[in-house]
Design an enzyme around this catalytic site. Structure first.
Site, PDB file in Angstrom:
ATOM      1  N   ARG A 134      -5.616  20.286 -16.328  1.00 25.44           N
ATOM      2  CA  ARG A 134      -4.471  19.403 -16.576  1.00 25.44           C
ATOM      3  C   ARG A 134      -4.603  18.646 -17.896  1.00 25.44           C
ATOM      4  NH1 ARG A 134      -1.162  15.351 -12.455  1.00 25.44           N
ATOM      5  NH2 ARG A 134       0.242  14.606 -14.072  1.00 25.44           N
ATOM      6  N   ARG A 179       0.818  -1.236   0.000  1.00 22.19           N
ATOM      7  CA  ARG A 179       0.000   0.000   0.000  1.00 22.19           C
ATOM      8  C   ARG A 179       0.842   1.273   0.000  1.00 22.19           C
ATOM      9  NH1 ARG A 179      -3.468  -2.806   3.725  1.00 22.19           N
ATOM     10  NH2 ARG A 179      -5.128  -3.776   2.520  1.00 22.19           N
ATOM     11  N   HIS A 181       8.646   7.598 -27.650  1.00 27.91           N
ATOM     12  CA  HIS A 181       7.411   8.204 -27.144  1.00 27.91           C
ATOM     13  C   HIS A 181       7.273   9.635 -27.678  1.00 27.91           C
ATOM     14  CE1 HIS A 181       4.148   9.171 -24.365  1.00 27.91           C
ATOM     15  NE2 HIS A 181       4.816  10.251 -24.011  1.00 27.91           N
ATOM     16  N   HIS A 220      -1.375  13.687 -27.387  1.00 28.28           N
ATOM     17  CA  HIS A 220      -1.304  12.332 -26.816  1.00 28.28           C
ATOM     18  C   HIS A 220      -2.468  11.438 -27.212  1.00 28.28           C
ATOM     19  CE1 HIS A 220       1.928  14.096 -24.549  1.00 28.28           C
ATOM     20  NE2 HIS A 220       2.213  12.931 -23.996  1.00 28.28           N
ATOM     21  N   LYS A 269       4.537  22.677 -16.778  1.00 29.67           N
ATOM     22  CA  LYS A 269       3.791  21.486 -16.331  1.00 29.67           C
ATOM     23  C   LYS A 269       3.430  21.603 -14.855  1.00 29.67           C
ATOM     24  CE  LYS A 269       3.535  16.542 -15.805  1.00 29.67           C
ATOM     25  NZ  LYS A 269       3.874  15.211 -16.247  1.00 29.67           N
ATOM     26  N   GLU A 288      -6.341  15.907 -12.657  1.00 32.71           N
ATOM     27  CA  GLU A 288      -6.793  15.989 -14.049  1.00 32.71           C
ATOM     28  C   GLU A 288      -8.320  16.019 -14.184  1.00 32.71           C
ATOM     29  OE1 GLU A 288      -4.196  14.064 -16.986  1.00 32.71           O
ATOM     30  OE2 GLU A 288      -6.014  13.477 -18.048  1.00 32.71           O
ATOM     31  N   GLU A 298       8.042  16.752 -25.857  1.00 33.82           N
ATOM     32  CA  GLU A 298       7.206  17.154 -24.708  1.00 33.82           C
ATOM     33  C   GLU A 298       7.470  18.618 -24.358  1.00 33.82           C
ATOM     34  OE1 GLU A 298       4.762  15.373 -23.678  1.00 33.82           O
ATOM     35  OE2 GLU A 298       5.275  13.242 -23.565  1.00 33.82           O
ATOM     36  N   LYS A 327       1.800  11.029 -12.062  1.00 32.70           N
ATOM     37  CA  LYS A 327       1.144   9.934 -12.799  1.00 32.70           C
ATOM     38  C   LYS A 327       2.112   8.765 -12.879  1.00 32.70           C
ATOM     39  CE  LYS A 327      -1.995  12.306 -16.003  1.00 32.70           C
ATOM     40  NZ  LYS A 327      -2.288  12.511 -17.428  1.00 32.70           N
ATOM     41  N   ASN A 362      -2.379  16.834 -22.302  1.00 32.00           N
ATOM     42  CA  ASN A 362      -2.548  15.674 -23.193  1.00 32.00           C
ATOM     43  C   ASN A 362      -2.505  16.070 -24.663  1.00 32.00           C
ATOM     44  OD1 ASN A 362      -2.879  13.846 -21.061  1.00 32.00           O
ATOM     45  ND2 ASN A 362      -5.013  14.465 -20.818  1.00 32.00           N
ATOM     46  N   HIS A 391      -0.596   8.435 -28.515  1.00 35.41           N
ATOM     47  CA  HIS A 391      -0.638   7.136 -27.827  1.00 35.41           C
ATOM     48  C   HIS A 391      -1.088   6.020 -28.758  1.00 35.41           C
ATOM     49  CE1 HIS A 391      -0.720   8.551 -23.349  1.00 35.41           C
ATOM     50  NE2 HIS A 391       0.490   8.471 -23.844  1.00 35.41           N
TER      51      HIS A 391
HETATM   52  N1  LIG Z   1       3.956   9.938 -15.987  1.00 35.27           N
HETATM   53  C1  LIG Z   1       3.895  10.925 -16.843  1.00 35.27           C
HETATM   54  O1  LIG Z   1       3.363  12.007 -16.558  1.00 35.27           O
HETATM   55  C2  LIG Z   1       4.494  10.752 -18.199  1.00 35.27           C
HETATM   56  C3  LIG Z   1       4.638  11.853 -19.061  1.00 35.27           C
HETATM   57  C4  LIG Z   1       5.259  11.665 -20.274  1.00 35.27           C
HETATM   58  C5  LIG Z   1       5.712  10.403 -20.635  1.00 35.27           C
HETATM   59  N2  LIG Z   1       5.548   9.362 -19.784  1.00 35.27           N
HETATM   60  C6  LIG Z   1       6.056   8.029 -20.132  1.00 35.27           C
HETATM   61  O2  LIG Z   1       7.465   8.119 -20.222  1.00 35.27           O
HETATM   62  C7  LIG Z   1       7.925   7.099 -21.101  1.00 35.27           C
HETATM   63  C8  LIG Z   1       8.897   7.700 -22.080  1.00 35.27           C
HETATM   64  O3  LIG Z   1      10.006   8.201 -21.367  1.00 35.27           O
HETATM   65  P1  LIG Z   1      11.473   8.127 -21.980  1.00 35.27           P
HETATM   66  O4  LIG Z   1      11.465   8.709 -23.329  1.00 35.27           O
HETATM   67  O5  LIG Z   1      12.392   8.649 -20.970  1.00 35.27           O
HETATM   68  O6  LIG Z   1      11.627   6.558 -22.201  1.00 35.27           O
HETATM   69  P2  LIG Z   1      12.626   5.468 -21.607  1.00 35.27           P
HETATM   70  O7  LIG Z   1      12.614   5.460 -20.141  1.00 35.27           O
HETATM   71  O8  LIG Z   1      12.270   4.212 -22.304  1.00 35.27           O
HETATM   72  O9  LIG Z   1      14.059   6.006 -22.068  1.00 35.27           O
HETATM   73  C9  LIG Z   1      14.384   6.047 -23.424  1.00 35.27           C
HETATM   74  C10 LIG Z   1      15.687   5.276 -23.693  1.00 35.27           C
HETATM   75  O10 LIG Z   1      16.784   6.018 -23.177  1.00 35.27           O
HETATM   76  C11 LIG Z   1      17.564   5.185 -22.316  1.00 35.27           C
HETATM   77  N3  LIG Z   1      18.169   6.067 -21.322  1.00 35.27           N
HETATM   78  C12 LIG Z   1      17.541   6.795 -20.369  1.00 35.27           C
HETATM   79  N4  LIG Z   1      18.418   7.573 -19.734  1.00 35.27           N
HETATM   80  C13 LIG Z   1      19.636   7.331 -20.283  1.00 35.27           C
HETATM   81  C14 LIG Z   1      20.939   7.857 -20.067  1.00 35.27           C
HETATM   82  N5  LIG Z   1      21.167   8.830 -19.180  1.00 35.27           N
HETATM   83  N6  LIG Z   1      21.949   7.361 -20.811  1.00 35.27           N
HETATM   84  C15 LIG Z   1      21.724   6.413 -21.775  1.00 35.27           C
HETATM   85  N7  LIG Z   1      20.514   5.900 -22.037  1.00 35.27           N
HETATM   86  C16 LIG Z   1      19.482   6.369 -21.292  1.00 35.27           C
HETATM   87  C17 LIG Z   1      16.597   4.164 -21.783  1.00 35.27           C
HETATM   88  O11 LIG Z   1      17.264   2.998 -21.357  1.00 35.27           O
HETATM   89  C18 LIG Z   1      15.739   3.911 -23.004  1.00 35.27           C
HETATM   90  O12 LIG Z   1      16.370   2.997 -23.865  1.00 35.27           O
HETATM   91  C19 LIG Z   1       6.707   6.497 -21.774  1.00 35.27           C
HETATM   92  O13 LIG Z   1       6.415   5.279 -21.150  1.00 35.27           O
HETATM   93  C20 LIG Z   1       5.614   7.515 -21.470  1.00 35.27           C
HETATM   94  O14 LIG Z   1       4.348   6.932 -21.426  1.00 35.27           O
HETATM   95  C21 LIG Z   1       4.964   9.519 -18.581  1.00 35.27           C
END
Ligand SMILES: NC(=O)c1ccc[n+]([C@@H]2O[C@H](COP(=O)([O-])OP(=O)(O)OC[C@H]3O[C@@H](n4cnc5c(N)ncnc54)[C@H](O)[C@@H]3O)[C@@H](O)[C@H]2O)c1
Length: 359
Positions: A232, A116, A257, A239, A218, A228, A180, A138, A236, A243
């Protein structure tokens, strides 16, 4: 060091060595067990620095997940929960998420449901993680091809944002993060959009200040509407379609992404123009700026049908209506705009033909 008050947590931006991290470890988590969740890339590129810099992390359990969006899923979550049980982790211990948005999303979800809720700290290592995913509360995972279908709102104790981690980030992932940031600019400030485009063109340098500005966009929105319920939803932008594209292409073409969000922004801006919300000149500026950095994917008519069916499952839909955040100008956005399936078909066809003409 810059400090930003976020919902139920604190953001610190600057060198992690000069941040409160060590102090927090000593005062709050000195004698508790610590687990660091990484993916195989941040394991190689980022973990050693953390372990050698912070003495109190030396005995941490390290959980290494396979990288990539396909692994943001329940089986992996289950494996980690079992590992936490094996390590004897209690709700008084600490989880540290060291990675991009995939790790902060899944790690936050793991921590917030395990017994929890266990305290967790986010240390984002990708640009996208720093500017977006690690902040705002999120957390979640995908359900098959449906993005972020399972998740909870939950807040890390602290988020430490240190751009030094970006030194090993591949350039394609940097571009992903920019998408983003462009979104943050499009919903708030045309000048910021112009600055980001100039940076992408190599005419201006990436700075911590710009990162801070985008995080601020943000954070201010999240502070006003943490769950949201209204405002908020403008975060999106791009997205709804983004998505669907990400889910659709998850198993084949590798699209980041941010790349999917960038394409989603262009397509949804086209919807805004078609619905009379956005003037043509602004639309053309958005399209020209974004498509010069992010390639439009190609798809067939059958794939259009599949993607439109997926749209009907979007989390933001209400009473069977597809609802989108749509731009009214560069710098202003309206949420809960109803868009018909026919309009989405028209948009996908328009960009399919545009793609053909560009090639
Ligand atoms: N929670 C939220 O509000 C929110 C908002 C936007 C996106 N997201 C989510 O975030 C994700 C996308 O994030 P992302 O683009 O960071 O993806 P990711 O975490 O998959 O990272 C992208 C790639 O970069 C690599 N990487 C990360 N940091 C590194 C570093 N310092 N050196 C070398 N390689 C590195 C990772 O291993 C991966 O291969 C998606 O799942 C998306 O849905 C969430």
């Amino acid at each position: 060091m810059k400090y930003i008050k976020s919902n139920n947590s604190r953001l610190e931006i600057g060198s992690i060595e000069e941040s409160s991290f060590n102090e927090v470890l000593i005062t709050k988590y000195k004698s508790v067990k610590k687990v660091i969740i990484v993916d195989d890339n941040t394991h190689v590129n980022c973990l050693e620095y953390l372990l050698t810099t912070f003495e109190l992390l030396k005995e941490s359990e390290i959980v290494v997940l396979p990288h990539g969006e396909l692994n943001k899923e329940l089986v992996i979550v289950n494996n980690v929960w079992e590992a936490l049980t094996e390590y004897g982790i209690t709700r008084h211990d600490l989880i540290i998420n060291l990675g991009g948005g995939m790790i902060t999303d899944i790690g936050g979800f793991i921590a917030s449901c395990y017994k929890r809720g266990v305290d967790y700290i986010n240390i984002p290592t990708s640009l996208l993680g720093m500017v977006d995913a690690s902040i705002g509360g999120k957390t979640g995972i995908n359900l098959g091809e449906f993005k972020n279908q399972i998740g909870v709102f939950s807040h890390p104790e602290v988020v430490y944002i240190d751009i030094a981690f970006l030194s090993t980030l591949p350039s394609i992932e940097l571009l992903s993060g920019y998408a983003e940031m462009l979104k943050h600019a499009l919903i708030s400030d045309e000048k910021l959009f112009d600055t980001l485009v100039a940076q992408l063109k190599g005419k201006e340098e990436f700075t911590e200040e710009i990162l801070l500005t985008c995080i601020g966009v943000k954070n201010d929105i999240v502070l006003e509407d943490p769950m949201e319920k209204g405002l908020r939803k403008i975060l999106n932008l791009g997205h709804t379609i983004g998505h669907v594209i990400e889910g659709h292409f998850m198993n084949g073409k590798k699209m980041t992404h941010g790349h999917c969000v960038a394409i989603g922004i262009v397509m949804e801006s086209y919807v805004s123009m078609k619905m009379g919300l956005l003037d043509q000149k602004s639309y053309e500026k958005i399209q020209e700026s974004i498509l010069s950095f992010y390639e439009m994917p190609s798809y067939s008519n059958d794939e259009i049908n599949e993607m439109v069916i997926m749209l009907s499952n979007d989390k933001k839909n209400r009473q069977g209506k597809i609802l989108c955040a749509l731009l009214t100008s560069i710098g202003a956005c309206k949420y809960d705009q109803q868009v018909s399936e026919d309009m989405f078909v028209e948009v996908f066809l328009h960009f399919k033909n545009l793609q053909v003409n560009l090639n």
